[in-house]
Write an enzyme that holds these catalytic residues in place. Structure first.
Site, PDB file in Angstrom:
ATOM      1  N   LYS A   1     -17.016  -4.726 -19.317  1.00 32.49           N
ATOM      2  CA  LYS A   1     -15.860  -3.675 -19.241  1.00 32.49           C
ATOM      3  C   LYS A   1     -14.955  -3.900 -20.630  1.00 32.49           C
ATOM      4  O   LYS A   1     -14.977  -4.837 -21.354  1.00 32.49           O
ATOM      5  CB  LYS A   1     -15.034  -3.875 -18.113  1.00 32.49           C
ATOM      6  CG  LYS A   1     -14.300  -5.186 -18.120  1.00 32.49           C
ATOM      7  CD  LYS A   1     -13.461  -5.587 -16.586  1.00 32.49           C
ATOM      8  CE  LYS A   1     -13.330  -7.161 -16.648  1.00 32.49           C
ATOM      9  NZ  LYS A   1     -12.640  -7.710 -15.389  1.00 32.49           N
TER      10      LYS A   1
ATOM     11  N   TYR B   1       8.188  -8.073 -43.590  1.00 34.13           N
ATOM     12  CA  TYR B   1       9.197  -7.575 -42.939  1.00 34.13           C
ATOM     13  C   TYR B   1      10.305  -8.381 -42.584  1.00 34.13           C
ATOM     14  O   TYR B   1       9.884  -9.580 -41.838  1.00 34.13           O
ATOM     15  CB  TYR B   1       8.535  -6.558 -41.697  1.00 34.13           C
ATOM     16  CG  TYR B   1       8.073  -5.556 -42.432  1.00 34.13           C
ATOM     17  CD1 TYR B   1       8.658  -4.415 -42.651  1.00 34.13           C
ATOM     18  CD2 TYR B   1       6.701  -5.115 -41.936  1.00 34.13           C
ATOM     19  CE1 TYR B   1       7.958  -3.137 -43.130  1.00 34.13           C
ATOM     20  CE2 TYR B   1       5.960  -3.891 -42.301  1.00 34.13           C
ATOM     21  CZ  TYR B   1       6.817  -2.938 -42.877  1.00 34.13           C
ATOM     22  OH  TYR B   1       5.953  -1.919 -43.409  1.00 34.13           O
TER      23      TYR B   1
HETATM   24  C1  LIG Z   1     -13.287  -8.767 -15.375  1.00 33.75           C
HETATM   25  C2  LIG Z   1     -13.826  -9.390 -13.863  1.00 33.75           C
HETATM   26  C3  LIG Z   1     -14.720 -10.346 -14.138  1.00 33.75           C
HETATM   27  C4  LIG Z   1     -15.029 -11.159 -15.200  1.00 33.75           C
HETATM   28  O1  LIG Z   1     -14.069 -12.167 -15.374  1.00 33.75           O
HETATM   29  P1  LIG Z   1     -14.219 -13.401 -16.387  1.00 33.75           P
HETATM   30  O2  LIG Z   1     -12.977 -14.226 -16.233  1.00 33.75           O
HETATM   31  O3  LIG Z   1     -13.941 -12.544 -17.793  1.00 33.75           O
HETATM   32  O4  LIG Z   1     -15.486 -13.921 -16.299  1.00 33.75           O
HETATM   33  C5  LIG Z   1     -15.441 -10.627 -12.776  1.00 33.75           C
HETATM   34  N1  LIG Z   1     -15.306 -10.179 -12.053  1.00 33.75           N
HETATM   35  C6  LIG Z   1     -14.176  -8.875 -11.566  1.00 33.75           C
HETATM   36  C7  LIG Z   1     -14.087  -8.195 -10.435  1.00 33.75           C
HETATM   37  C8  LIG Z   1     -13.930  -8.677 -12.706  1.00 33.75           C
HETATM   38  O5  LIG Z   1     -12.874  -7.475 -12.916  1.00 33.75           O
END
Ligand SMILES: *Cc1c(COP(=O)(O)O)cnc(C)c1O
Length: 357
Positions: free
Chosen positions: A34, A254
């Site tokens: 994702k 800045y």
């Molecule tokens: C994002 C997510 C993960 C992965 O989490 P990490 O801490 O990056 O391993 C696993 N399960 C769900 C439901 C998530 O939303």
């Protein structure tokens, strides 16, 4: 020539997947891609991981992009669908759907699709974000089992809120809430995110869901990926675009918030908040130039930062600069910036080209 780029080491991605398999040898791996694969590039990352058993995304658009680019493997939509049109599209793309609220069951009950869908019933064991509460679980399970046609598979998933904490008390409580719900059900279960994969073997179950660890980065505040046998997959690399000498007392950037305490040499580097560096990174946080650490001098601006190279061997315009990556841990910059590596990686902006090597 590209001033800034995110170099993605596909061998590191594959090595991290292997390291995860070695930690959870009895589990299948759902690679979490994702948020543009945590900034690593959704499509190149997925294509670089031909051995993942499945991929997980948060939003339908991400799954569409993967299918449009020829990805045939199982894709789990972690937040599920929210209307009939999304459901029809998900079915057509043969996605696995997470079902976490009654609205989604109703959509499925009304749906007259060409084929049954693989479903993941999400139970809320303590995160209090998504999922059916334990007391609602059984009814939701029965409703999904009663769908016509029946789901292709029906699996169960939950998410841990505190898997990165050394004291596993909160995780143990979540497991304790889950246990009676699935006792006696012959069902595939998924519980573990990266932290749980690395630290809590009792959570491994049928499917693990690594995100951050896949990218070679540690989910624990006190450790780096390398200490966990992981290899950082992203190196965010830029270029020195100008050099500057300032006299003692002169201010830089800045607001003039950095003031030279001595005659100083500065390298101006093409990386700024327009590329995803948080503006809150303070002076003193390091970048790597020619293998040497150079502290930031003054505010991060949209397209540039300045680094104090007074103590470094000579630096030239055109020299490469590592913002984070294989030699400068993103975990370290996250601490300096008062954030977590997840946010830095996901924040790499669209104008930064991704180069898979
Ligand atoms: C994002 C997510 C993960 C992965 O989490 P990490 O801490 O990056 O391993 C696993 N399960 C769900 C439901 C998530 O939303």
């Amino acid at each position: 020539m590209r001033l800034i780029r995110a170099r993605i080491d596909s061998a590191a991605l594959r090595a991290n997947l292997q390291a995860i398999r070695a930690r959870a040898p009895a589990s299948r791996v759902m690679a979490v891609v994702k948020a543009n694969a945590y900034g690593h590039g959704l499509v190149p990352t997925a294509l670089a991981l031909p051995d993942a058993d499945a991929f997980a995304v948060a939003r339908l658009e991400e799954a569409i992009t993967l299918r449009d680019n020829g990805l045939k493997r199982r894709i789990v939509l972690l937040e599920g669908v929210f209307d009939a049109a999304q459901l029809a599209q998900a079915a057509q793309l043969e996605l696995d759907l997470v079902v976490h609220q009654p609205l989604q069951i109703e959509l499925l009950e009304r749906f007259r699709g060409p084929r049954p869908l693989p479903l993941w019933l999400k139970v809320d064991t303590g995160m209090n974000r998504l999922g059916f509460r334990p007391e609602e679980f059984r009814a939701a399970w029965e409703r999904l089992r009663g769908l016509q046609p029946a789901p292709l598979q029906l699996r169960v998933l939950t998410h841990l809120a505190c898997a990165d904490e050394a004291d596993g008390g909160a995780t143990a409580e979540q497991l304790e809430r889950l246990r009676p719900l699935v006792a006696g059900l012959e069902v595939e279960l998924s519980i573990a995110n990266s932290a749980a994969i690395l630290a809590q073997p009792s959570t491994h179950a049928s499917w693990v869901r690594p995100g951050l660890a896949l990218y070679g980065v540690s989910p624990f505040a006190a450790q780096r990926g390398a200490q966990l046998g992981l290899r950082p997959a992203m190196t965010l690399e830029s270029t020195v675009i100008a050099l500057r000498e300032v006299a003692s007392g002169e201010r830089v950037g800045y607001g003039g918030v950095w003031r030279a305490q001595r005659a100083s040499r500065l390298a101006i580097v093409a990386a700024g908040y327009g590329d995803g560096l948080p503006r809150g990174i303070p002076s003193g946080a390091p970048v790597l130039i020619g293998g040497h650490r150079a502290p930031l001098a003054g505010r991060v601006s949209m397209d540039m930062i300045a680094a104090d190279i007074t103590d470094l061997p000579p630096v030239s315009v055109g020299d490469r600069v590592e913002i984070w990556g294989s030699r400068l841990a993103v975990e370290e910059l996250a601490v300096a910036a008062g954030t977590i590596p997840y946010e830095l990686l996901c924040g790499v902006s669209q104008r930064v080209p991704i180069e898979l090597v």
